[in-house]
Motif scaffolding. Structure first.
Motif: not given
Ligand code: NAP
Length: 488
Positions: A34, A36-39, A58, A63, A90, A97, A113-115, A143, A148
């Motif tokens: 992934g 996204g923000d968390f990654a 992907r 990115k 993710v 996927t 790490v998901s919520n 985690f 993030a």
């Molecule tokens: P996000 O910004 O939406 O990022 C999600 C990432 O998932 C995308 O950047 C994408 O990366 C990847 N991905 C892989 N397969 C996908 C698909 N089929 N469709 C869409 N995206 C896909 O979300 P996030 O905030 O980073 O959160 C990610 C996880 O961390 C979640 O489970 C969330 O519950 C957990 N979390 C987040 C936080 C936070 O503060 N944000 C805190 C605790 C836990 P690619 O396009 O590069 O593949």
């Protein structure tokens, strides 16, 4: 985090070498699925903690610029091949996927790490679901309770605890080590069945505050209605006077100190009840009823809400003379006195009563502020048990006594004035005295040598009807206060 902030790399594109804040590299390669923000925040924190990071996306080309140059951004399958520990950043909806990667993921550790968006959203936790999709992998939940933002703010700020659970001890230990190197405190939550509980934690809204807040709201509603009847409805029915203007400030300001005062006494009442129970049964080893246990656990929040109401009362009181109604009434009284040619309006007793009333009120608020400040974890942690117990128990009780003096000086004479009994209802302050005075009297009774001595013995393990060789506390009062019973 704003879009603008997220658009730019969060770490300089240089290496972390030479940065004094950087933890020495552990050399281990960690994968992140992934982008996204968390990654991104996770990758930055891992890089800063000395790990090699490989990110699986992907669309790695697009990115890559969002990640520090020290992190390698590549296709998902490539990233997975390069490491044995992979953070799945993710959303749960997209786990399926990743099934194409099942073969390369086999035998590796997946950190979920998901919520969720709702408490108990799915029948099985996200981690269990991930484990069911990848049976050849070892899944560790962790985690998800750090955001993030916390990951980025480093060890300086934010929540330090990382709750971890897994059915595999070795994998759990590996992830705990990574958390530790990153500056977090790993908390072992046991096996995978705890994942659901861990996933619910970030969604809970002030769980420890629910009961105290409902209690405060309930008390506020009761006292507000009571004051409304006395201050607004009574003059309207009996004298056809419209006193609705009193509702926003006067009625609220009469209600707030009542809530604060009663809440403060409710901090000490469960301790009194616990002591009564211990004295009655002659042991400290008998469990308190659940409601009393719950009450004892919520004393800090009840005390803080008491302080909050007292602070609001102080602000409201300071604003009383600013009101138009106050000015009109003052001028009206002055004119009346001029017409009646009353020159000397000084009532010595009233003057003294008011001076003492305000002074005692300020002292009570000062003591409550001290209690509130010392209940903050960062301050409480800097105090030893005796200091904490002295402030919270002894000074807290003094605050209750001073608040009682404040209440009494305000309305002692009113209690004996029959005009103050509207619809036969006594003044509000006399009602509020009931619980605090009971607590004060009980505390005084418990401090009588015969009772205090028995209570101390019980709290040090003595039990009625059982012979135990017992050493009484020394004359200096030195006794260990760490026991459960001392907490009451
Ligand atoms: P996000 O910004 O939406 O990022 C999600 C990432 O998932 C995308 O950047 C994408 O990366 C990847 N991905 C892989 N397969 C996908 C698909 N089929 N469709 C869409 N995206 C896909 O979300 P996030 O905030 O980073 O959160 C990610 C996880 O961390 C979640 O489970 C969330 O519950 C957990 N979390 C987040 C936080 C936070 O503060 N944000 C805190 C605790 C836990 P690619 O396009 O590069 O593949």
């Amino acid at each position: 985090m704003s879009r603008g902030d997220m658009a730019k790399p969060l770490l300089g594109h240089g290496s972390t070498e030479g940065d004094p804040g950087v933890t020495p590299a552990s050399g281990r390669t960690i994968g992140v699925l992934g982008s996204g923000d968390f990654a991104r925040s996770l990758a930055i924190r891992l890089v800063c903690s000395g790990f090699k990071v490989v990110v699986g996306s992907r669309n790695p080309k697009r990115k890559a610029s969002l990640f520090p140059s020290a992190a390698e951004v590549t296709f998902q399958a490539e990233a997975v091949k390069k490491t044995d520990i992979i953070f799945v950043a993710v959303f749960r909806e997209h786990y399926s996927t990743l099934c194409d990667l099942a073969d390369v993921l086999a035998g590796k550790i997946l950190v979920d790490v998901s919520n969720n968006t709702e408490i108990n959203h799915h029948k099985e936790s996200n981690a269990e679901y991930l484990a069911s999709l990848f049976p050849a992998c070892t899944v560790v939940k962790g985690f998800n309770v750090v955001s993030a933002w916390t990951l980025q703010s480093g060890a300086r700020d934010g929540n330090k605890q990382v709750l971890i659970c897994s059915n595999n001890q070795e994998a759990k230990r590996t992830v705990a080590e990574i958390a530790q190197v990153m500056g977090f405190t790993p908390v072992d939550m046991g096996c995978m069945s705890s994942a659901c509980e861990i996933e619910n934690i970030p969604l809970r809204l002030l769980p420890a505050w629910k009961i105290p807040i409902f209690l405060a709201l309930g008390l506020f509603l009761c006292f507000f209605t009571y004051n409304l009847i006395r201050q607004v409805i009574h003059p309207f029915i009996r004298e056809q006077k419209n006193k609705l203007y009193k509702i926003p400030i006067e009625v609220v300001n009469t209600t707030l100190p009542c809530v604060s005062y009663v809440m403060l006494s409710l901090v000490y009442l469960p301790g009194v009840l616990a002591a009564c129970s211990q004295l009655y049964y002659g042991t400290k080893y008998r469990r308190f009823p659940d409601w009393l246990d719950q009450w004892l656990q919520h004393r800090k929040q009840i005390g803080l809400l008491s302080f909050f109401c007292a602070a609001l009362h102080a602000v409201y009181s300071l604003c009383l003379p600013m009101r138009r109604s106050h000015r009109y009434l003052l001028i009206e009284t002055a004119v009346k006195q001029a017409v009646e040619k009353k020159m000397n309006i000084w009532v010595e007793e009233e003057v003294w009563r008011m001076e003492i009333y305000i002074s005692v009120g300020i002292i009570a608020l000062g003591l409550l502020s001290l209690l509130a400040i010392t209940s903050l974890p960062s301050i409480a942690n800097s105090l030893n048990w005796r200091e904490f117990s002295f402030i919270q128990s002894s000074l807290g009780f003094i605050a209750l006594v001073v608040s009682t003096l404040h209440t009494l000086t305000y309305g002692w004479s009113r209690a004996f004035d029959e005009n103050q009994y509207k619809f036969y209802l006594p003044p509000t302050y006399t009602l509020t005295l009931l619980v605090p005075c009971t607590v004060i009297i009980a505390k005084v009774v418990f401090s009588l040598p015969c009772i205090r001595h028995r209570l101390l013995r019980i709290r040090r393990g003595w039990e009625k009807g059982r012979y135990v060789k017992f050493v009484l506390p020394s004359a200096t009062g030195e006794y260990s206060s760490g026991e459960t019973s001392s907490n009451v």
